[in-house]
Design an enzyme around this catalytic site. Structure first.
Site, PDB file in Angstrom:
ATOM      1  N   MET A  97       8.835   9.611  41.478  1.00 16.19           N
ATOM      2  CA  MET A  97      10.049   8.936  41.030  1.00 16.19           C
ATOM      3  C   MET A  97      10.489   7.808  41.966  1.00 16.19           C
ATOM      4  SD  MET A  97      10.380  10.459  38.266  1.00 16.19           S
ATOM      5  CE  MET A  97      11.968   9.965  37.625  1.00 16.19           C
ATOM      6  N   ARG A  98       9.530   7.099  42.526  1.00 20.18           N
ATOM      7  CA  ARG A  98       9.856   5.978  43.412  1.00 20.18           C
ATOM      8  C   ARG A  98       8.971   4.787  43.098  1.00 20.18           C
ATOM      9  NH1 ARG A  98      12.735   7.334  48.146  1.00 20.18           N
ATOM     10  NH2 ARG A  98      13.314   9.508  48.052  1.00 20.18           N
ATOM     11  N   ILE A  99       9.539   3.608  43.312  1.00 22.97           N
ATOM     12  CA  ILE A  99       8.778   2.371  43.155  1.00 22.97           C
ATOM     13  C   ILE A  99       7.859   2.241  44.373  1.00 22.97           C
ATOM     14  CG2 ILE A  99       8.992  -0.156  43.019  1.00 22.97           C
ATOM     15  CD1 ILE A  99      10.360   1.111  40.667  1.00 22.97           C
ATOM     16  N   HIS A 116       3.089   7.000  32.145  1.00 27.35           N
ATOM     17  CA  HIS A 116       4.455   6.706  31.725  1.00 27.35           C
ATOM     18  C   HIS A 116       4.678   7.322  30.339  1.00 27.35           C
ATOM     19  CE1 HIS A 116       8.185   4.469  31.572  1.00 27.35           C
ATOM     20  NE2 HIS A 116       7.886   4.128  30.333  1.00 27.35           N
ATOM     21  N   ASP A 148       1.045  -2.148  39.390  1.00 26.40           N
ATOM     22  CA  ASP A 148       1.202  -3.420  40.089  1.00 26.40           C
ATOM     23  C   ASP A 148       2.616  -3.468  40.679  1.00 26.40           C
ATOM     24  OD1 ASP A 148       2.891  -4.024  38.005  1.00 26.40           O
ATOM     25  OD2 ASP A 148       1.602  -5.564  37.123  1.00 26.40           O
ATOM     26  N   ASP A 152       6.328  -0.392  35.779  1.00 24.04           N
ATOM     27  CA  ASP A 152       5.575  -0.012  34.575  1.00 24.04           C
ATOM     28  C   ASP A 152       4.965  -1.226  33.866  1.00 24.04           C
ATOM     29  OD1 ASP A 152       6.399   2.669  35.051  1.00 24.04           O
ATOM     30  OD2 ASP A 152       8.272   2.301  34.003  1.00 24.04           O
TER      31      ASP A 152
END
Ligand code: GRF
Length: 217
Positions: A97-99, A116, A148, A152
């Site tokens: 749950m992290r970028i 996703h 990337d 998403d």
């Protein structure tokens, strides 16, 4: 048997770990040539860690504070270090749950995958299954994609779709999407380890497309 082609996976997750479990099950069944070398979580008591330990996979809690929604700073550097130490060549985000940011992306170029719970590019971000249900979409599903620097937005590897039923609640829809995720993620990893993914721009060409269409597992 561990051959050179065997994927050496590092998993990052924050939750229940059902996607990681589906990958473990397919590895154990001999259908995905991969080994999970380490599982890292930003949540100390996440079930994903418990599942991994049960299977004898090394686990570690990664303290990602003070950041709440991204993997950044010293935690990110430690994460890269741990993945390298465990000889990881492919990073699997399974409900993480992290970028993730440039240093990690650069350490594993086009070797970080995510799942996703929506048919991207529709409904990126959090609670995508609920977004689809609230929106009134007639079709929902899941997407496995390379990661990337966007949220998403990476090149799509596999999508699986299901109809949204009149009788669905958002939660029921989510459960049916998850069942599709458990097919799609191992499938994408199998194609990767078999060298059947070719990346052309942002298009991922599957060299054995028929196998994907007919494989119901
Ligand atoms: C999945 O629905 C996945 O699509 C999303 O987070 C959820 C993780 O579930 N990214 P689990 O931890 O694999 O059970």
């Amino acid at each position: 048997m561990n051959t050179d082609k065997t994927l050496k996976i590092g998993v990052l997750g924050s939750g229940a770990g059902s996607n990681m479990q589906s990958i473990i099950d397919e590895i154990d069944a001999g259908r995905v040539d991969a080994e999970i070398k380490i599982v890292l979580s930003d949540v100390e008591d996440a079930r994903i860690l418990e599942r991994a330990r049960k299977r004898g996979i090394p686990t570690l809690w990664l303290d990602c504070s003070p950041y709440k929604t991204k993997l950044d700073g010293p935690a990110q550097l430690r994460c890269i270090e741990l993945l390298h130490e465990h000889d990881v060549d492919t990073v699997v985000l399974a409900g993480f749950m992290r970028i993730v940011k440039a240093p990690l992306l650069n350490a594993f170029p086009m070797r970080i995958l995510n799942i996703h719970p929506a048919l991207l590019p529709a409904f990126p971000g959090l609670h995508a299954w609920r977004q689809a249900w609230d929106y009134g979409a007639k079709v929902a599903g899941c997407t496995v994609h390379f990661v990337d620097e966007g949220t998403d937005t990476g090149a799509i590897i596999i999508q699986r779709c299901i109809p949204v039923l009149n009788t669905d609640s958002a939660e029921a829809l989510h459960a049916r999407i998850q069942a599709e995720e458990h097919i799609a993620y191992p499938q994408a990893l199998r194609l990767l380890t078999e060298g059947k993914l070719r990346i052309v721009g942002r298009r991922v060409i599957i060299d054995d497309d028929d196998a994907v269409k007919t494989d119901s597992r």
